[in-house]
Design a protein around this motif. Structure first.
Motif, mmCIF file in Angstrom:
data_model
loop_
_atom_site.group_PDB
_atom_site.id
_atom_site.type_symbol
_atom_site.label_atom_id
_atom_site.label_comp_id
_atom_site.label_asym_id
_atom_site.label_seq_id
_atom_site.Cartn_x
_atom_site.Cartn_y
_atom_site.Cartn_z
ATOM 1 N N SER A 127 -0.357 0.072 7.676
ATOM 2 C CA SER A 127 -0.972 -0.910 6.692
ATOM 3 C C SER A 127 -0.259 -2.285 6.749
ATOM 4 O O SER A 127 -0.798 -3.177 6.568
ATOM 5 C CB SER A 127 -1.300 -0.383 5.259
ATOM 6 O OG SER A 127 0.038 -0.132 4.817
ATOM 7 N N PRO A 128 1.171 -2.344 6.562
ATOM 8 C CA PRO A 128 1.878 -3.661 6.810
ATOM 9 C C PRO A 128 1.574 -4.418 8.048
ATOM 10 O O PRO A 128 1.538 -5.711 7.855
ATOM 11 C CB PRO A 128 3.421 -3.185 6.715
ATOM 12 C CG PRO A 128 3.387 -1.722 5.934
ATOM 13 C CD PRO A 128 2.128 -1.188 6.462
ATOM 14 N N LYS A 129 1.320 -3.616 9.067
ATOM 15 C CA LYS A 129 1.002 -4.243 10.568
ATOM 16 C C LYS A 129 -0.301 -4.734 10.383
ATOM 17 O O LYS A 129 -0.597 -5.905 10.787
ATOM 18 C CB LYS A 129 1.178 -3.084 11.543
ATOM 19 C CG LYS A 129 0.880 -3.736 12.844
ATOM 20 C CD LYS A 129 0.749 -2.800 13.922
ATOM 21 C CE LYS A 129 0.624 -3.236 15.497
ATOM 22 N NZ LYS A 129 -0.689 -4.006 15.433
ATOM 23 N N THR A 130 -1.168 -4.270 9.947
ATOM 24 C CA THR A 130 -2.655 -4.792 9.676
ATOM 25 C C THR A 130 -2.564 -6.003 8.954
ATOM 26 O O THR A 130 -3.225 -6.964 9.311
ATOM 27 C CB THR A 130 -3.410 -3.728 9.030
ATOM 28 O OG1 THR A 130 -3.437 -2.521 9.772
ATOM 29 C CG2 THR A 130 -4.718 -4.005 8.974
ATOM 30 N N ALA A 131 -1.728 -6.061 7.738
ATOM 31 C CA ALA A 131 -1.900 -7.266 6.859
ATOM 32 C C ALA A 131 -1.070 -8.239 7.597
ATOM 33 O O ALA A 131 -1.573 -9.397 7.480
ATOM 34 C CB ALA A 131 -0.838 -6.897 5.675
ATOM 35 N N ALA A 132 -0.153 -7.840 8.408
ATOM 36 C CA ALA A 132 0.537 -9.060 9.065
ATOM 37 C C ALA A 132 -0.277 -9.497 10.392
ATOM 38 O O ALA A 132 -0.433 -10.775 10.691
ATOM 39 C CB ALA A 132 1.765 -8.462 9.911
ATOM 40 N N ASP A 133 -1.218 -8.801 10.826
ATOM 41 C CA ASP A 133 -2.438 -9.272 11.719
ATOM 42 C C ASP A 133 -3.213 -10.072 11.173
ATOM 43 O O ASP A 133 -3.768 -11.168 12.107
ATOM 44 C CB ASP A 133 -2.942 -8.034 12.492
ATOM 45 C CG ASP A 133 -2.237 -7.270 13.291
ATOM 46 O OD1 ASP A 133 -0.860 -7.721 13.814
ATOM 47 O OD2 ASP A 133 -2.337 -6.002 13.639
ATOM 48 N N HIS A 134 -3.797 -9.853 10.083
ATOM 49 C CA HIS A 134 -4.659 -10.625 9.286
ATOM 50 C C HIS A 134 -4.337 -11.779 8.929
ATOM 51 O O HIS A 134 -4.821 -12.985 9.118
ATOM 52 C CB HIS A 134 -5.499 -9.833 8.067
ATOM 53 C CG HIS A 134 -6.135 -8.641 8.461
ATOM 54 N ND1 HIS A 134 -7.270 -8.729 9.271
ATOM 55 C CD2 HIS A 134 -5.960 -7.463 7.976
ATOM 56 C CE1 HIS A 134 -7.824 -7.574 9.543
ATOM 57 N NE2 HIS A 134 -7.183 -6.605 8.509
ATOM 58 N N LEU A 135 -2.845 -11.845 8.407
ATOM 59 C CA LEU A 135 -2.385 -12.882 8.261
ATOM 60 C C LEU A 135 -2.165 -14.096 9.600
ATOM 61 O O LEU A 135 -2.515 -15.175 9.372
ATOM 62 C CB LEU A 135 -1.179 -13.117 7.571
ATOM 63 C CG LEU A 135 -0.272 -14.073 7.012
ATOM 64 C CD1 LEU A 135 -0.944 -14.991 6.288
ATOM 65 C CD2 LEU A 135 1.385 -13.791 6.581
ATOM 66 N N MET B 200 -11.483 -6.084 10.574
ATOM 67 C CA MET B 200 -11.498 -6.002 9.226
ATOM 68 C C MET B 200 -12.554 -5.169 8.450
ATOM 69 O O MET B 200 -13.617 -5.379 8.989
ATOM 70 C CB MET B 200 -11.199 -7.392 8.576
ATOM 71 C CG MET B 200 -11.869 -7.660 7.177
ATOM 72 S SD MET B 200 -11.684 -9.594 6.963
ATOM 73 C CE MET B 200 -10.273 -10.169 7.596
ATOM 74 N N MET C 262 0.817 -1.126 -0.095
ATOM 75 C CA MET C 262 0.040 0.114 -0.016
ATOM 76 C C MET C 262 0.703 1.280 0.200
ATOM 77 O O MET C 262 0.371 2.145 -0.462
ATOM 78 C CB MET C 262 -1.048 -0.054 1.158
ATOM 79 C CG MET C 262 -1.801 1.122 1.371
ATOM 80 S SD MET C 262 -3.103 1.068 -0.017
ATOM 81 C CE MET C 262 -4.075 2.569 0.551
ATOM 82 N N PHE D 216 -13.671 -6.648 2.790
ATOM 83 C CA PHE D 216 -12.837 -7.743 2.819
ATOM 84 C C PHE D 216 -13.493 -8.737 3.504
ATOM 85 O O PHE D 216 -13.105 -10.203 3.058
ATOM 86 C CB PHE D 216 -11.721 -7.292 3.504
ATOM 87 C CG PHE D 216 -10.901 -6.096 2.642
ATOM 88 C CD1 PHE D 216 -10.415 -6.387 1.474
ATOM 89 C CD2 PHE D 216 -10.505 -5.115 3.502
ATOM 90 C CE1 PHE D 216 -9.717 -5.241 0.978
ATOM 91 C CE2 PHE D 216 -9.843 -3.807 3.013
ATOM 92 C CZ PHE D 216 -9.552 -4.077 1.514
#
Length: 121
Positions: A45-53, A103, A1, A107
Motif C-alpha cells: 500500500s505505501p508503494k501504491t500511494a507513492a505511485d498515485h502521488l 486506481m 494502512m 477513488f
C-alpha cells in the motif's frame, strides 16, 4: 494502512500477555489485525500511494505546461509550431497514462468530483 492494524495487534497482544480483559477477544482481535497488517504490507500500500502521488504530480505538470502554451498562443502564432507543441503534450499524456498504477473506481470518482468542484484550478 499498515500502521493502524499493526498497532491494534501490538496492543491486543500486550493485553493478552498481561491477562487484562477477555483473553479470547483480544487474541482474536490481534490475529485479525495482524492478518490485515500483513496483507496490506504484502500488497504494498505505501508503494501504491507513492505511485498515485507521482502520477498526480505528472498530470499537474502537464496541465501547467498546457496552460502556458495556451497563454502564449496568439492569432499570429505559427500553426506548424503549435501542432508540434500539441503533439509533444499529447505524447507526454500518453506516457503518463501508460505508466500509471490503476486506481479503484471509488477513488477515481472522488477525485473527479473534487476536480469538477474546482480543486484542480
Amino acid at each position: 494502512m499498515v500502521f493502524i492494524p499493526a498497532c491494534v495487534t501490538a496492543i491486543s497482544s500486550l493485553l493478552v500477555a498481561v491477562k487484562v480483559g477477555p483473553e479470547v477477544f483480544f487474541s482474536g482481535l490481534g490475529a485479525v489485525s495482524g492478518a490485515v497488517a500483513a496483507t496490506a504490507a504484502f500488497l504494498g500500500s505505501p508503494k501504491t500511494a507513492a505511485d498515485h502521488l507521482a502520477s498526480a504530480r505528472a498530470y499537474t505538470a502537464l496541465k501547467h505546461r498546457a496552460d502556458t502554451e495556451i497563454s502564449l498562443m496568439t492569432e499570429a502564432s505559427d500553426l506548424a509550431v503549435l501542432e508540434v507543441r500539441i503533439r509533444e503534450l499529447s505524447a507526454d499524456y500518453v506516457r503518463i497514462t501508460s505508466t500509471d498504477t490503476p486506481m479503484a473506481n471509488k477513488f477515481y470518482e472522488k477525485a473527479q468530483q473534487r476536480i469538477q468542484q474546482g480543486a484542480a484550478e
